[in-house]
Design an enzyme around this catalytic site. Structure first.
Site, PDB file in Angstrom:
ATOM      1  NE  ARG A 230      12.913  51.235  77.521  1.00  0.00           N
ATOM      2  CZ  ARG A 230      12.587  50.315  76.874  1.00  0.00           C
ATOM      3  NH1 ARG A 230      12.609  49.003  77.351  1.00  0.00           N
ATOM      4  NH2 ARG A 230      12.996  50.313  75.459  1.00  0.00           N
ATOM      5  CG  HIS A 278      16.131  45.522  79.625  1.00  0.00           C
ATOM      6  ND1 HIS A 278      16.230  46.628  79.474  1.00  0.00           N
ATOM      7  CD2 HIS A 278      15.304  45.001  78.242  1.00  0.00           C
ATOM      8  CE1 HIS A 278      15.249  47.071  78.462  1.00  0.00           C
ATOM      9  NE2 HIS A 278      14.962  46.118  77.844  1.00  0.00           N
TER      10      HIS A 278
HETATM   11  P1  NDP Z   1       2.660  49.795  72.240  1.00  0.00           P
HETATM   12  O1  NDP Z   1       3.013  51.340  71.968  1.00  0.00           O
HETATM   13  O2  NDP Z   1       2.197  48.923  71.157  1.00  0.00           O
HETATM   14  O3  NDP Z   1       1.573  50.021  73.382  1.00  0.00           O
HETATM   15  C1  NDP Z   1       1.661  50.805  74.203  1.00  0.00           C
HETATM   16  C2  NDP Z   1       0.157  50.795  75.119  1.00  0.00           C
HETATM   17  O4  NDP Z   1       0.414  51.872  76.263  1.00  0.00           O
HETATM   18  C3  NDP Z   1      -0.881  51.204  74.307  1.00  0.00           C
HETATM   19  O5  NDP Z   1      -2.035  50.512  74.638  1.00  0.00           O
HETATM   20  C4  NDP Z   1      -0.947  52.545  74.723  1.00  0.00           C
HETATM   21  O6  NDP Z   1      -2.492  52.976  74.818  1.00  0.00           O
HETATM   22  C5  NDP Z   1      -0.639  52.648  76.364  1.00  0.00           C
HETATM   23  N1  NDP Z   1      -0.523  54.016  76.993  1.00  0.00           N
HETATM   24  C6  NDP Z   1       0.668  54.751  76.496  1.00  0.00           C
HETATM   25  N2  NDP Z   1       0.637  55.712  77.285  1.00  0.00           N
HETATM   26  C7  NDP Z   1      -0.390  55.557  78.034  1.00  0.00           C
HETATM   27  C8  NDP Z   1      -0.837  56.385  79.108  1.00  0.00           C
HETATM   28  N3  NDP Z   1      -0.543  57.713  79.543  1.00  0.00           N
HETATM   29  N4  NDP Z   1      -2.071  55.963  79.703  1.00  0.00           N
HETATM   30  C9  NDP Z   1      -2.400  54.699  79.423  1.00  0.00           C
HETATM   31  N5  NDP Z   1      -2.239  54.210  78.551  1.00  0.00           N
HETATM   32  C10 NDP Z   1      -0.916  54.449  77.884  1.00  0.00           C
HETATM   33  O7  NDP Z   1       4.115  49.469  72.888  1.00  0.00           O
HETATM   34  P2  NDP Z   1       4.469  47.873  73.010  1.00  0.00           P
HETATM   35  O8  NDP Z   1       3.321  46.831  73.580  1.00  0.00           O
HETATM   36  O9  NDP Z   1       4.985  47.613  71.797  1.00  0.00           O
HETATM   37  O10 NDP Z   1       5.812  48.185  74.038  1.00  0.00           O
HETATM   38  C11 NDP Z   1       5.498  48.295  75.480  1.00  0.00           C
HETATM   39  C12 NDP Z   1       6.990  48.659  76.103  1.00  0.00           C
HETATM   40  O11 NDP Z   1       7.778  47.487  76.418  1.00  0.00           O
HETATM   41  C13 NDP Z   1       7.810  49.237  75.041  1.00  0.00           C
HETATM   42  O12 NDP Z   1       7.544  50.778  75.138  1.00  0.00           O
HETATM   43  C14 NDP Z   1       9.190  49.079  75.952  1.00  0.00           C
HETATM   44  O13 NDP Z   1       9.416  50.226  76.720  1.00  0.00           O
HETATM   45  C15 NDP Z   1       8.846  47.814  76.602  1.00  0.00           C
HETATM   46  N6  NDP Z   1       9.744  46.715  76.298  1.00  0.00           N
HETATM   47  C16 NDP Z   1      10.251  46.140  77.078  1.00  0.00           C
HETATM   48  C17 NDP Z   1      11.226  44.956  76.680  1.00  0.00           C
HETATM   49  C18 NDP Z   1      12.074  43.909  77.481  1.00  0.00           C
HETATM   50  O14 NDP Z   1      12.617  43.295  77.251  1.00  0.00           O
HETATM   51  N7  NDP Z   1      12.111  44.207  78.870  1.00  0.00           N
HETATM   52  C19 NDP Z   1      11.223  44.659  75.029  1.00  0.00           C
HETATM   53  C20 NDP Z   1      10.362  45.252  74.294  1.00  0.00           C
HETATM   54  C21 NDP Z   1       9.429  46.102  74.923  1.00  0.00           C
HETATM   55  P3  NDP Z   1      -3.203  53.201  73.322  1.00  0.00           P
HETATM   56  O15 NDP Z   1      -3.468  51.951  72.929  1.00  0.00           O
HETATM   57  O16 NDP Z   1      -4.421  53.961  73.662  1.00  0.00           O
HETATM   58  O17 NDP Z   1      -2.416  53.883  72.362  1.00  0.00           O
HETATM   59  C1  OXD Z   2      12.845  47.420  73.483  1.00  0.00           C
HETATM   60  C2  OXD Z   2      13.518  46.698  74.455  1.00  0.00           C
HETATM   61  O1  OXD Z   2      11.961  48.392  73.684  1.00  0.00           O
HETATM   62  O2  OXD Z   2      14.116  45.560  74.134  1.00  0.00           O
HETATM   63  O3  OXD Z   2      12.526  46.350  72.566  1.00  0.00           O
HETATM   64  O4  OXD Z   2      13.512  47.141  75.692  1.00  0.00           O
END
Ligand code: NDP
Ligand code: OXD
Length: 315
Positions: A230, A278
């Site tokens: 994001r 995006h």
């Molecule tokens: P997940 O919820 O599966 O994973 C999030 C990861 O971030 C976890 O490992 C978590 O730690 C870590 N995390 C969260 N908060 C913190 C923090 N404060 N400090 C350190 N680590 C942290 O998310 P996804 O992998 O499914 O997706 C990630 C992001 O990708 C989405 O939220 C979205 O914003 C973005 N996205 C973008 C897309 C695009 O097309 N550009 C498409 C899809 C997603 P822990 O494992 O310990 O919980």
């Molecule tokens: C998602 C994205 O969060 O598309 O899945 O950004």
């Protein structure tokens, strides 16, 4: 988690893609009553809402919701709504066909820097034919912030290709071939050995602006940033400064604070920034509808759904 009716009532509001989502859901839940925002429905009867960037105020009109499904991996677009009741379960998509796409995106972006394609693009602009040594891939250190459904897939694929990969998350992870770090207290050390920094964190109050002048200063000089998570995770003015002073080599950005990126935004023309709109990983209807339908059945059977968001921490 409340249990569902045998014939659940589902509302879809999916930013222009309502009809495709409805088709995918009807196939999987033939007994459900499924409506889109432009059809007439009784708001009192809606059990489940499926949202991608729901219209403002819509949640408030649905008094008997049992759960909200995010039509994306990120839930910031749902949980940021001030009218969202704190007790209401929010369920997200996990992978749902996005991990493969994220891997492809990050392979391209990481190789862009590792193989000096940014340097050659600048040389081409000046008709400049100069060869540079090819670095050994094992000497290129990649740091992945966020080791969830998407970050762990990206980290593993880059490691398999030969990059030297580490990862950072909130809780400690064990992933074959990856050096892992957890928690705020390890952030500086993790950043200090990231020649290419990938951000795949969810947007939460804790992660907003996590990449700023201070955290950039922990990165090695000449590091590159890839952000497909994001835009809010990066303080944009600090990124421009770090690029302009030469501390950072370049940035590959799929997301921005304001999307679409305004025409006058300085990122567009910046020689060290590559922009994509995006598109890193699109939500796939088939896999996503499978997950949502499965969760609705699970809730109906009194089981916990998969992908339930922890409302306290915001992802
Ligand atoms: P997940 O919820 O599966 O994973 C999030 C990861 O971030 C976890 O490992 C978590 O730690 C870590 N995390 C969260 N908060 C913190 C923090 N404060 N400090 C350190 N680590 C942290 O998310 P996804 O992998 O499914 O997706 C990630 C992001 O990708 C989405 O939220 C979205 O914003 C973005 N996205 C973008 C897309 C695009 O097309 N550009 C498409 C899809 C997603 P822990 O494992 O310990 O919980
Ligand atoms: C998602 C994205 O969060 O598309 O899945 O950004």
């Amino acid at each position: 988690m409340p249990t569902a009716n045998a014939t659940p009532n589902i509302l879809i509001s999916a930013a222009g893609e309502d009809a495709a989502w409805k088709r995918a859901l009807v196939e999987r839940l033939p007994k459900a009553n499924i409506v889109t925002g432009d059809e007439s429905y009784d708001p009192e009867t809606i059990d489940y809402a499926m949202f991608w960037k729901q219209p403002q105020g819509l949640i408030k009109t649905l008094p008997n919701l049992k759960a909200i499904f995010s039509l994306g991996a990120g839930v910031d677009h749902v949980v940021s709504s001030p009218s969202l009741p704190t007790h209401l379960p929010v369920i997200r998509l996990e992978d749902a066909g996005m991990a493969d796409q994220m891997v492809q995106y990050h392979l391209y972006a990481a190789l862009h820097f590792m193989r000096d394609f940014d340097v050659y693009a600048a040389q081409q602009a000046g008709a400049n034919w100069v060869q540079h040594d090819v670095a050994r891939i094992s000497k290129c250190r990649v740091g992945v912030m966020g080791l969830g459904a998407l970050g762990s897939a990206v980290a593993t694929s880059l490691s398999n290709l030969g990059f030297s990969v580490s990862g950072w998350s909130r809780s400690m992870k064990a992933i074959d071939g990856i050096t892992t770090y957890a928690g705020q207290e390890t952030l500086a050390e993790f950043l200090g050995q990231s020649d290419i920094l990938i951000c795949l964190l969810p947007r939460t109050p804790e992660t907003e602006n996590v990449l700023n002048s201070t955290t950039f200063s922990f990165l090695p000089k000449g590091a590159a940033i890839i952000n497909a998570a994001r835009g809010a995770m990066i303080t944009e003015a600090d990124l421009l400064r770090a690029l302009d002073t030469g501390h950072l080599r370049g940035a590959f950005l799929d997301v921005a604070v304001t999307e679409p990126l305004p025409e006058s935004h300085p990122f567009w023309d910046h020689p060290k920034i590559r922009i994509t709109p995006h598109i890193a990983a699109a939500t796939r209807f088939e896999e996503s509808a499978d997950q949502i339908a499965d969760n609705i059945v699970r809730i109906g059977n009194g089981e916990a759904p998969r992908g339930l968001v922890d409302r306290q921490i915001g992802y």
